[in-house]
Design an enzyme around this catalytic site. Sequence first.
Site, short mmCIF file in Angstrom:
data_model
loop_
_atom_site.label_atom_id
_atom_site.label_comp_id
_atom_site.label_asym_id
_atom_site.label_seq_id
_atom_site.Cartn_x
_atom_site.Cartn_y
_atom_site.Cartn_z
N LYS A 131 0.72 -1.07 0.03
CA LYS A 131 -0.01 0.13 -0.13
C LYS A 131 0.84 1.36 0.03
O LYS A 131 0.49 2.27 -0.43
CB LYS A 131 -1.05 0.17 1.20
CG LYS A 131 -2.02 -1.10 0.91
CD LYS A 131 -3.16 -1.12 2.08
CE LYS A 131 -4.38 -2.06 1.70
NZ LYS A 131 -3.99 -3.38 1.57
C1 LIG Z 1 -4.24 -4.66 1.09
C2 LIG Z 1 -3.60 -5.95 0.83
C3 LIG Z 1 -4.13 -6.81 -0.02
C4 LIG Z 1 -5.17 -6.80 -0.96
O1 LIG Z 1 -4.78 -5.78 -1.82
P1 LIG Z 1 -6.27 -5.46 -2.58
O2 LIG Z 1 -5.93 -3.92 -3.41
O3 LIG Z 1 -7.31 -4.86 -1.39
O4 LIG Z 1 -6.83 -6.31 -3.25
C5 LIG Z 1 -3.02 -8.03 -0.21
N1 LIG Z 1 -1.86 -8.10 0.63
C6 LIG Z 1 -1.73 -7.41 1.40
C7 LIG Z 1 -0.37 -7.25 2.38
C8 LIG Z 1 -2.43 -6.06 1.78
O5 LIG Z 1 -2.04 -5.05 2.63
#
Ligand SMILES: *Cc1c(COP(=O)(O)O)cnc(C)c1O
Length: 472
Positions: free
Chosen positions: A110
Amino acid sequence: MQYISTRGGMQPQPFSETLLEGLAPDGGLAVPEQLPQVDAETLERWRALTYPQLATEVLALFATDIPREDLAGMTAAAYADFPDEVVPLRSVGGGITLVGLSEGPTLAFKDMAMQFLGQVLEYVLERKDRVLNIVGATSGDTGSAAEHALRGKERVSVFMLSPQGRMSAFQRAQMYSLDDANVHNIAVAGVFDDCQNLVKQLSGDIEFKRAQHLGAVNSINLGRIAAQVVYYFWAWLRVTDGVEPEYREGFEVSFTVPSGNFGNILSGFFAKGMGVPIRRLVLAANENNVLDEFFRTGVYRPRSAADTHATSSPSMDISKASNLERFIFDLVGRDATGVVDAWKALDTDGFFDFSAQQPRFEGEFGIVSGTSTHADRLATIRSVHEESGEIIDPHTADGVKVAREFIEQDVPMLVLETAKPQKFAETITEAIGVELPLSPELREMMDAPQHVTEMADDEQVLRAFVAEHALH
Ligand SMILES: *Cc1c(COP(=O)(O)O)cnc(C)c1O
């Protein structure tokens, strides 16, 4: 480039306008009027670029209302604290290459989008002479990525609600160790859903929202989706660095994406639509496999909170997938009526049914899917460690597990590494019996004093707190 709503009720808007609001005024999501196109020659020209330079080129196609030099400044600042390559690729054997998206300050993917969003929000707010108070709920990764991206900014503050006593020591330290004046950690006496309901109550009150300049940076934010498109270009370029030049054009790779809210994989879907030669996008779900069910059957049936399991890949624990609507928009031929009808059916029946269209998911859009469980996760962490010496986090392990079911001869399979294992150390220990050592910086973070306000699950108390501490 202008943006329209998936539900047809929004005047076309430029990129910067879509950043400050969550949903479009009609309840839909902002999408580009048409996806920008990148031809093979341009892709070749981009081969020599650094990650921030590539990000500038890709984002310039989306943010046509922001001068390129300004974008270049923002991408340089966004990725300044990452390692030189920003997104390193590494093979773990068995035809699988990991795409390292977790080199940022909070050790999860993120950061890739949030660090850019922090830059562009401050820029847009300055030009509009406005302020924004972000109110969000988190059970881990999103909140810390947002706080680390927005800390110290002058025109943005963050109020991040988290469920008291429900986060790991690492997650708490990552958020609560920040002592910036514009970061407000609020530990609510309740669970994640209680936090989310409080946020909805506040932002659903239009008058309060206006008066307090409330905003959101959740996973439907178009700036995040756009910033995530960049690494699909980057990964394709790095893989094809190793291919003879005459075979590079149209050289196909597949990506597997550990998925929750359908944000990350949607960016891959955009990249494919823009011209990156992507053969398959493989969606990996954990036990909360509402999306796997949809892509296998065409039926989308969100779960209730009670039917949403707490798993060892917690950042994929979702009951519904907020970004799916953007895929549905394309599925129904970019026709807002089709989207509105699907959501009407969802409201009345609790599901919608595109089973007649299901063959198109793979045939036309290249999307396939699979599910991974706790036992799969442990076994995959173990086998990757045995075969390559690499330690992968539980979310990435869900990706590798499902990727293995879709390996094809002569098509490189890239799995997005969405977090670092240090973040989920207990599961690593359970899988391979190893205690992961913390780096000196992480040790320091764990030991730092924590800044958090404990609060009852009470809307009035939260309102008063926000009104008192918000920027005006
Ligand atoms: C947020 C997240 C996901 C999922 O991603 P999306 O964009 O919500 O599909 C997968 N792995 C980790 C470690 C995350 O923080």
